[in-house]
Write a protein that holds these residues in place. Structure first.
Motif, PDB file in Angstrom:
ATOM      1  N   GLU A   5      53.357  40.660 112.487  1.00  0.00           N
ATOM      2  CA  GLU A   5      54.751  40.731 112.028  1.00  0.00           C
ATOM      3  C   GLU A   5      55.243  42.154 111.796  1.00  0.00           C
ATOM      4  N   ASN A   6      54.371  43.121 112.053  1.00  0.00           N
ATOM      5  CA  ASN A   6      54.770  44.505 111.771  1.00  0.00           C
ATOM      6  C   ASN A   6      55.429  45.248 112.921  1.00  0.00           C
ATOM      7  N   SER A   7      55.417  44.647 114.123  1.00  0.00           N
ATOM      8  CA  SER A   7      56.136  45.319 115.210  1.00  0.00           C
ATOM      9  C   SER A   7      56.820  44.284 116.111  1.00  0.00           C
ATOM     10  N   GLU A 166      64.005  33.807 120.020  1.00  0.00           N
ATOM     11  CA  GLU A 166      64.083  34.235 118.628  1.00  0.00           C
ATOM     12  C   GLU A 166      62.887  33.663 117.885  1.00  0.00           C
ATOM     13  N   ILE A 167      62.224  34.511 117.144  1.00  0.00           N
ATOM     14  CA  ILE A 167      61.066  34.056 116.364  1.00  0.00           C
ATOM     15  C   ILE A 167      61.318  34.347 114.885  1.00  0.00           C
ATOM     16  N   LEU A 168      61.037  33.334 114.066  1.00  0.00           N
ATOM     17  CA  LEU A 168      61.154  33.486 112.604  1.00  0.00           C
ATOM     18  C   LEU A 168      59.783  33.161 112.021  1.00  0.00           C
ATOM     19  N   TYR A 169      59.231  34.100 111.289  1.00  0.00           N
ATOM     20  CA  TYR A 169      57.923  33.911 110.667  1.00  0.00           C
ATOM     21  C   TYR A 169      58.114  33.919 109.159  1.00  0.00           C
ATOM     22  N   LEU A 170      57.738  32.820 108.529  1.00  0.00           N
ATOM     23  CA  LEU A 170      57.899  32.714 107.083  1.00  0.00           C
ATOM     24  C   LEU A 170      56.647  33.248 106.378  1.00  0.00           C
ATOM     25  N   LYS A 171      56.876  34.247 105.545  1.00  0.00           N
ATOM     26  CA  LYS A 171      55.756  34.878 104.860  1.00  0.00           C
ATOM     27  C   LYS A 171      56.182  35.168 103.424  1.00  0.00           C
ATOM     28  N   ARG A 172      55.277  34.843 102.501  1.00  0.00           N
ATOM     29  CA  ARG A 172      55.595  35.006 101.083  1.00  0.00           C
ATOM     30  C   ARG A 172      56.122  36.410 100.752  1.00  0.00           C
ATOM     31  N   SER A 173      55.461  37.412 101.294  1.00  0.00           N
ATOM     32  CA  SER A 173      55.809  38.791 100.931  1.00  0.00           C
ATOM     33  C   SER A 173      57.091  39.273 101.628  1.00  0.00           C
ATOM     34  N   GLY A 174      57.616  38.477 102.534  1.00  0.00           N
ATOM     35  CA  GLY A 174      58.852  38.868 103.227  1.00  0.00           C
ATOM     36  C   GLY A 174      58.883  38.239 104.615  1.00  0.00           C
ATOM     37  N   ARG A 176      59.992  37.443 108.465  1.00  0.00           N
ATOM     38  CA  ARG A 176      60.279  38.321 109.600  1.00  0.00           C
ATOM     39  C   ARG A 176      60.993  37.525 110.685  1.00  0.00           C
ATOM     40  N   ARG A 177      62.100  38.081 111.166  1.00  0.00           N
ATOM     41  CA  ARG A 177      62.850  37.400 112.228  1.00  0.00           C
ATOM     42  C   ARG A 177      63.217  38.435 113.283  1.00  0.00           C
ATOM     43  N   ALA A 178      63.018  38.085 114.540  1.00  0.00           N
ATOM     44  CA  ALA A 178      63.313  39.036 115.620  1.00  0.00           C
ATOM     45  C   ALA A 178      63.882  38.306 116.822  1.00  0.00           C
ATOM     46  N   MET A 179      64.718  39.016 117.576  1.00  0.00           N
ATOM     47  CA  MET A 179      65.277  38.427 118.796  1.00  0.00           C
ATOM     48  C   MET A 179      64.956  39.305 119.999  1.00  0.00           C
ATOM     49  N   PHE A 180      64.856  38.649 121.143  1.00  0.00           N
ATOM     50  CA  PHE A 180      64.544  39.326 122.406  1.00  0.00           C
ATOM     51  C   PHE A 180      65.486  38.748 123.457  1.00  0.00           C
ATOM     52  N   LYS A 181      66.145  39.651 124.182  1.00  0.00           N
ATOM     53  CA  LYS A 181      67.118  39.192 125.174  1.00  0.00           C
ATOM     54  C   LYS A 181      66.817  39.878 126.492  1.00  0.00           C
ATOM     55  N   TRP A 182      66.652  39.082 127.550  1.00  0.00           N
ATOM     56  CA  TRP A 182      66.340  39.648 128.860  1.00  0.00           C
ATOM     57  C   TRP A 182      67.605  39.708 129.709  1.00  0.00           C
ATOM     58  N   ASP A 183      67.790  40.853 130.353  1.00  0.00           N
ATOM     59  CA  ASP A 183      68.913  41.014 131.266  1.00  0.00           C
ATOM     60  C   ASP A 183      68.326  41.692 132.498  1.00  0.00           C
ATOM     61  N   ASN A 184      68.083  40.892 133.531  1.00  0.00           N
ATOM     62  CA  ASN A 184      67.286  41.332 134.690  1.00  0.00           C
ATOM     63  C   ASN A 184      65.944  41.854 134.178  1.00  0.00           C
ATOM     64  N   ASP A 185      65.608  43.102 134.437  1.00  0.00           N
ATOM     65  CA  ASP A 185      64.303  43.575 133.972  1.00  0.00           C
ATOM     66  C   ASP A 185      64.373  44.261 132.605  1.00  0.00           C
ATOM     67  N   GLU A 186      65.593  44.401 132.105  1.00  0.00           N
ATOM     68  CA  GLU A 186      65.783  45.033 130.793  1.00  0.00           C
ATOM     69  C   GLU A 186      65.497  44.026 129.686  1.00  0.00           C
ATOM     70  N   ILE A 187      64.918  44.518 128.596  1.00  0.00           N
ATOM     71  CA  ILE A 187      64.744  43.625 127.454  1.00  0.00           C
ATOM     72  C   ILE A 187      65.247  44.303 126.184  1.00  0.00           C
ATOM     73  N   LYS A 188      66.161  43.593 125.530  1.00  0.00           N
ATOM     74  CA  LYS A 188      66.718  44.110 124.282  1.00  0.00           C
ATOM     75  C   LYS A 188      65.963  43.431 123.142  1.00  0.00           C
ATOM     76  N   LYS A 189      65.456  44.232 122.216  1.00  0.00           N
ATOM     77  CA  LYS A 189      64.718  43.639 121.091  1.00  0.00           C
ATOM     78  C   LYS A 189      65.294  44.135 119.778  1.00  0.00           C
ATOM     79  N   ASN A 190      65.344  43.261 118.817  1.00  0.00           N
ATOM     80  CA  ASN A 190      65.887  43.650 117.508  1.00  0.00           C
ATOM     81  C   ASN A 190      65.354  42.789 116.376  1.00  0.00           C
ATOM     82  N   TRP A 191      65.212  43.411 115.211  1.00  0.00           N
ATOM     83  CA  TRP A 191      64.931  42.638 114.005  1.00  0.00           C
ATOM     84  C   TRP A 191      66.232  41.991 113.560  1.00  0.00           C
ATOM     85  N   LEU A 192      66.141  40.841 112.913  1.00  0.00           N
ATOM     86  CA  LEU A 192      67.313  40.177 112.342  1.00  0.00           C
ATOM     87  C   LEU A 192      67.029  39.890 110.867  1.00  0.00           C
ATOM     88  N   ILE A 193      68.080  39.845 110.080  1.00  0.00           N
ATOM     89  CA  ILE A 193      67.860  39.426 108.688  1.00  0.00           C
ATOM     90  C   ILE A 193      67.441  37.952 108.740  1.00  0.00           C
TER      91      ILE A 193
END
Ligand SMILES: Cc1cc2nc3c(=O)[nH]c(=O)nc-3n(C[C@H](O)[C@H](O)[C@H](O)COP(=O)(O)O)c2cc1C
Length: 194
Positions: A5-7, A166-174, A176-193
Protein backbone atom coordinates in the motif's frame (compact mmCIF):
# COMPACT_ATOMS: atom_id res chain seq x y z
CA UNK A 1 2.89 -9.08 -0.63
CA UNK A 2 4.05 -6.87 2.24
CA UNK A 3 3.54 -3.10 2.44
CA UNK A 4 2.09 -2.98 -1.08
CA UNK A 5 0.00 0.00 0.00
CA UNK A 6 3.00 2.30 0.06
CA UNK A 7 3.38 2.86 -3.67
CA UNK A 8 1.07 3.20 -6.66
CA UNK A 9 2.99 0.58 -8.62
CA UNK A 10 2.70 -2.05 -5.91
CA UNK A 11 -0.98 -1.16 -5.40
CA UNK A 12 -1.53 -1.98 -9.08
CA UNK A 13 0.54 -5.13 -8.79
CA UNK A 14 -1.57 -6.19 -5.81
CA UNK A 15 -4.79 -5.49 -7.72
CA UNK A 16 -3.61 -7.62 -10.67
CA UNK A 17 -2.54 -10.44 -8.35
CA UNK A 18 -5.88 -10.33 -6.55
CA UNK A 19 -7.85 -10.58 -9.80
CA UNK A 20 -5.55 -13.33 -11.12
CA UNK A 21 -5.95 -15.35 -7.96
CA UNK A 22 -9.71 -15.26 -8.52
CA UNK A 23 -9.45 -17.43 -11.62
CA UNK A 24 -8.21 -20.63 -9.97
CA UNK A 25 -8.98 -19.99 -6.33
CA UNK A 26 -12.66 -20.79 -5.99
CA UNK A 27 -12.60 -19.50 -2.41
CA UNK A 28 -11.48 -16.05 -3.53
CA UNK A 29 -14.18 -13.39 -3.67
CA UNK A 30 -12.81 -12.43 -7.05
CA UNK A 31 -13.79 -15.85 -8.41
CA UNK A 32 -17.35 -14.57 -8.61
CA UNK A 33 -17.31 -10.83 -9.32
CA UNK A 34 -20.35 -8.72 -10.15
CA UNK A 35 -20.74 -7.52 -13.72
CA UNK A 36 -22.92 -4.45 -14.28
CA UNK A 37 -24.28 -3.49 -17.67
CA UNK A 38 -27.02 -1.31 -19.07
CA UNK A 39 -30.52 -2.60 -19.57
CA UNK A 40 -31.88 0.32 -21.55
CA UNK A 41 -31.98 3.15 -19.01
CA UNK A 42 -31.63 0.74 -16.09
CA UNK A 43 -28.54 -0.94 -14.72
CA UNK A 44 -28.36 -4.69 -14.36
CA UNK A 45 -25.93 -6.43 -12.00
CA UNK A 46 -25.17 -10.14 -11.76
CA UNK A 47 -22.60 -12.57 -10.37
CA UNK A 48 -20.47 -14.45 -12.88
CA UNK A 49 -17.54 -16.84 -12.63
CA UNK A 50 -14.19 -15.38 -13.62
CA UNK A 51 -12.62 -17.83 -16.10
CA UNK A 52 -9.45 -16.05 -17.17
CA UNK A 53 -7.51 -12.87 -16.59
CA UNK A 54 -5.10 -11.61 -19.23
CA UNK A 55 -3.07 -9.06 -17.31
CA UNK A 56 -1.16 -7.80 -20.33
CA UNK A 57 -4.30 -7.02 -22.33
CA UNK A 58 -6.43 -6.23 -19.25
CA UNK A 59 -9.09 -8.74 -20.32
CA UNK A 60 -11.39 -10.76 -18.07
CA UNK A 61 -13.21 -13.75 -19.56
CA UNK A 62 -16.71 -14.83 -18.52
CA UNK A 63 -19.07 -17.42 -19.96
CA UNK A 64 -22.77 -17.08 -20.50
CA UNK A 65 -25.75 -18.44 -22.40
CA UNK A 66 -26.10 -16.57 -25.66
CA UNK A 67 -29.91 -16.72 -25.33
CA UNK A 68 -29.84 -14.70 -22.08
CA UNK A 69 -31.16 -11.12 -21.93
CA UNK A 70 -27.76 -9.73 -21.02
CA UNK A 71 -26.44 -10.71 -24.45
CA UNK A 72 -29.06 -8.55 -26.17
CA UNK A 73 -28.45 -5.74 -23.68
CA UNK A 74 -24.69 -5.83 -24.20
CA UNK A 75 -25.10 -5.85 -27.97
CA UNK A 76 -27.02 -2.59 -27.58
CA UNK A 77 -24.59 -1.01 -25.13
CA UNK A 78 -21.36 -2.80 -24.30
CA UNK A 79 -20.16 -0.48 -21.52
CA UNK A 80 -19.62 -2.45 -18.32
CA UNK A 81 -18.32 -2.31 -14.78
CA UNK A 82 -16.89 -5.24 -12.83
CA UNK A 83 -16.72 -5.16 -9.05
CA UNK A 84 -15.66 -7.39 -6.16
CA UNK A 85 -14.71 -6.98 -2.51
CA UNK A 86 -12.48 -9.48 -0.78
CA UNK A 87 -13.36 -9.51 2.91
CA UNK A 88 -10.23 -11.37 3.93
CA UNK A 89 -7.86 -9.17 1.97
CA UNK A 90 -9.98 -6.08 2.68
CA UNK A 91 -9.62 -5.07 -0.95
CA UNK A 92 -12.30 -3.65 -3.23
CA UNK A 93 -11.59 -3.48 -6.95
CA UNK A 94 -13.70 -1.60 -9.49
CA UNK A 95 -13.07 -1.93 -13.20
CA UNK A 96 -14.62 0.08 -16.02
CA UNK A 97 -14.54 -1.01 -19.64
CA UNK A 98 -16.54 -2.76 -22.33
CA UNK A 99 -17.58 -6.27 -23.31
CA UNK A 100 -17.01 -8.09 -26.58
CA UNK A 101 -19.34 -11.03 -27.17
CA UNK A 102 -18.12 -14.16 -28.91
CA UNK A 103 -20.32 -16.93 -30.25
CA UNK A 104 -19.27 -19.94 -32.32
CA UNK A 105 -15.80 -18.74 -33.21
CA UNK A 106 -12.25 -19.79 -32.33
CA UNK A 107 -12.48 -18.12 -28.90
CA UNK A 108 -15.66 -19.98 -27.91
CA UNK A 109 -14.29 -23.24 -29.37
CA UNK A 110 -11.20 -23.03 -27.22
CA UNK A 111 -13.13 -22.02 -24.09
CA UNK A 112 -15.68 -24.82 -24.61
CA UNK A 113 -12.90 -27.38 -24.99
CA UNK A 114 -11.60 -26.38 -21.55
CA UNK A 115 -15.02 -26.24 -19.89
CA UNK A 116 -15.82 -28.94 -17.33
CA UNK A 117 -18.58 -31.40 -18.25
CA UNK A 118 -20.66 -30.25 -15.30
CA UNK A 119 -20.51 -26.61 -16.41
CA UNK A 120 -21.45 -27.58 -19.99
CA UNK A 121 -24.78 -28.89 -18.71
CA UNK A 122 -26.10 -25.40 -17.98
CA UNK A 123 -26.11 -24.59 -21.68
CA UNK A 124 -28.48 -27.46 -22.46
CA UNK A 125 -31.44 -25.96 -20.61
CA UNK A 126 -34.31 -26.27 -23.07
CA UNK A 127 -35.33 -22.62 -23.17
CA UNK A 128 -33.76 -19.17 -22.79
CA UNK A 129 -32.53 -18.11 -19.36
CA UNK A 130 -34.80 -15.49 -17.75
CA UNK A 131 -37.93 -16.77 -19.52
CA UNK A 132 -40.96 -16.63 -17.20
CA UNK A 133 -42.16 -20.15 -16.40
CA UNK A 134 -44.89 -21.83 -14.35
CA UNK A 135 -43.01 -24.84 -13.08
CA UNK A 136 -39.22 -24.79 -12.51
CA UNK A 137 -39.09 -28.59 -12.11
CA UNK A 138 -39.87 -28.96 -15.82
CA UNK A 139 -36.61 -27.20 -16.55
CA UNK A 140 -34.38 -29.31 -14.31
CA UNK A 141 -31.60 -30.89 -16.33
CA UNK A 142 -31.80 -34.66 -16.64
CA UNK A 143 -28.11 -35.56 -16.56
CA UNK A 144 -28.77 -38.95 -18.19
CA UNK A 145 -30.76 -37.56 -21.06
CA UNK A 146 -28.77 -34.59 -22.28
CA UNK A 147 -26.06 -34.50 -24.88
CA UNK A 148 -23.71 -31.97 -23.25
CA UNK A 149 -22.08 -31.08 -26.54
CA UNK A 150 -25.42 -29.75 -27.81
CA UNK A 151 -24.98 -26.90 -25.33
CA UNK A 152 -22.20 -25.44 -27.44
CA UNK A 153 -24.67 -23.66 -29.70
CA UNK A 154 -25.89 -21.67 -26.70
CA UNK A 155 -22.44 -21.01 -25.32
CA UNK A 156 -21.07 -17.46 -25.45
CA UNK A 157 -17.83 -15.93 -24.22
CA UNK A 158 -17.76 -12.39 -22.89
CA UNK A 159 -14.42 -10.64 -23.02
CA UNK A 160 -14.36 -7.61 -20.77
CA UNK A 161 -11.50 -5.17 -21.40
CA UNK A 162 -10.95 -2.42 -18.86
CA UNK A 163 -9.35 1.02 -19.17
CA UNK A 164 -9.92 2.04 -15.57
CA UNK A 165 -9.02 0.23 -12.36
CA UNK A 166 -9.61 1.45 -8.85
CA UNK A 167 -8.37 -0.32 -5.76
CA UNK A 168 -9.43 0.45 -2.19
CA UNK A 169 -7.52 -1.22 0.63
CA UNK A 170 -9.00 -0.94 4.10
CA UNK A 171 -6.35 -0.68 6.77
CA UNK A 172 -6.70 0.32 10.41
CA UNK A 173 -3.79 2.75 10.30
CA UNK A 174 -5.13 4.47 7.17
CA UNK A 175 -7.06 3.31 4.13
CA UNK A 176 -5.46 3.46 0.71
CA UNK A 177 -7.29 4.15 -2.54
CA UNK A 178 -5.73 4.52 -5.98
CA UNK A 179 -6.88 4.77 -9.58
CA UNK A 180 -5.21 3.74 -12.82
CA UNK A 181 -6.39 4.84 -16.24
CA UNK A 182 -5.04 3.50 -19.52
CA UNK A 183 -5.05 5.59 -22.67
CA UNK A 184 -3.37 3.59 -25.43
CA UNK A 185 0.04 2.83 -23.93
CA UNK A 186 -0.09 5.70 -21.44
CA UNK A 187 -1.12 5.01 -17.88
CA UNK A 188 -2.32 7.68 -15.51
CA UNK A 189 -2.02 6.77 -11.83
CA UNK A 190 -3.20 8.66 -8.80
CA UNK A 191 -3.98 8.31 -5.12
CA UNK A 192 -7.57 9.14 -4.17
CA UNK A 193 -9.03 10.13 -0.83
CA UNK A 194 -10.50 6.81 0.40
C1 LIG B 1 -22.09 -17.99 -7.86
C2 LIG B 1 -22.76 -17.63 -9.15
C3 LIG B 1 -22.07 -17.77 -10.32
C4 LIG B 1 -22.68 -17.44 -11.53
N1 LIG B 1 -21.96 -17.53 -12.70
C5 LIG B 1 -22.52 -17.16 -13.87
C6 LIG B 1 -21.74 -17.15 -15.06
O1 LIG B 1 -20.54 -17.46 -15.07
N2 LIG B 1 -22.36 -16.75 -16.20
C7 LIG B 1 -23.66 -16.37 -16.22
O2 LIG B 1 -24.16 -16.02 -17.29
N3 LIG B 1 -24.42 -16.36 -15.12
C8 LIG B 1 -23.89 -16.74 -13.94
N4 LIG B 1 -24.63 -16.72 -12.78
C9 LIG B 1 -26.07 -16.33 -12.87
C10 LIG B 1 -26.18 -14.80 -13.00
O3 LIG B 1 -25.83 -14.19 -11.78
C11 LIG B 1 -27.57 -14.35 -13.46
O4 LIG B 1 -28.53 -14.71 -12.51
C12 LIG B 1 -27.95 -14.93 -14.81
O5 LIG B 1 -26.84 -15.00 -15.68
C13 LIG B 1 -29.04 -14.10 -15.48
O6 LIG B 1 -28.53 -12.82 -15.76
P1 LIG B 1 -29.18 -11.84 -16.84
O7 LIG B 1 -30.67 -11.82 -16.56
O8 LIG B 1 -28.54 -10.53 -16.59
O9 LIG B 1 -28.86 -12.40 -18.20
C14 LIG B 1 -24.05 -17.01 -11.56
C15 LIG B 1 -24.71 -16.87 -10.36
C16 LIG B 1 -24.10 -17.18 -9.17
C17 LIG B 1 -24.88 -17.00 -7.90
Amino acid sequence: MKDFENSLDTMLEKAFKTISNGVENTKSYFHTPTVCTFEGQDISARTVVLREFNEQERILRFHTDQRSPKIFQIRENNIATVHAYDQEEKIQIRLKGSIEIHHQDSITKNAWKNTREMSKECYSVKDSPSKEIDNPVEFDIDKNQIDREMGYENFAVNLFTFQYLEILYLKRSGHRRAMFKWDNDEIKKNWLIP
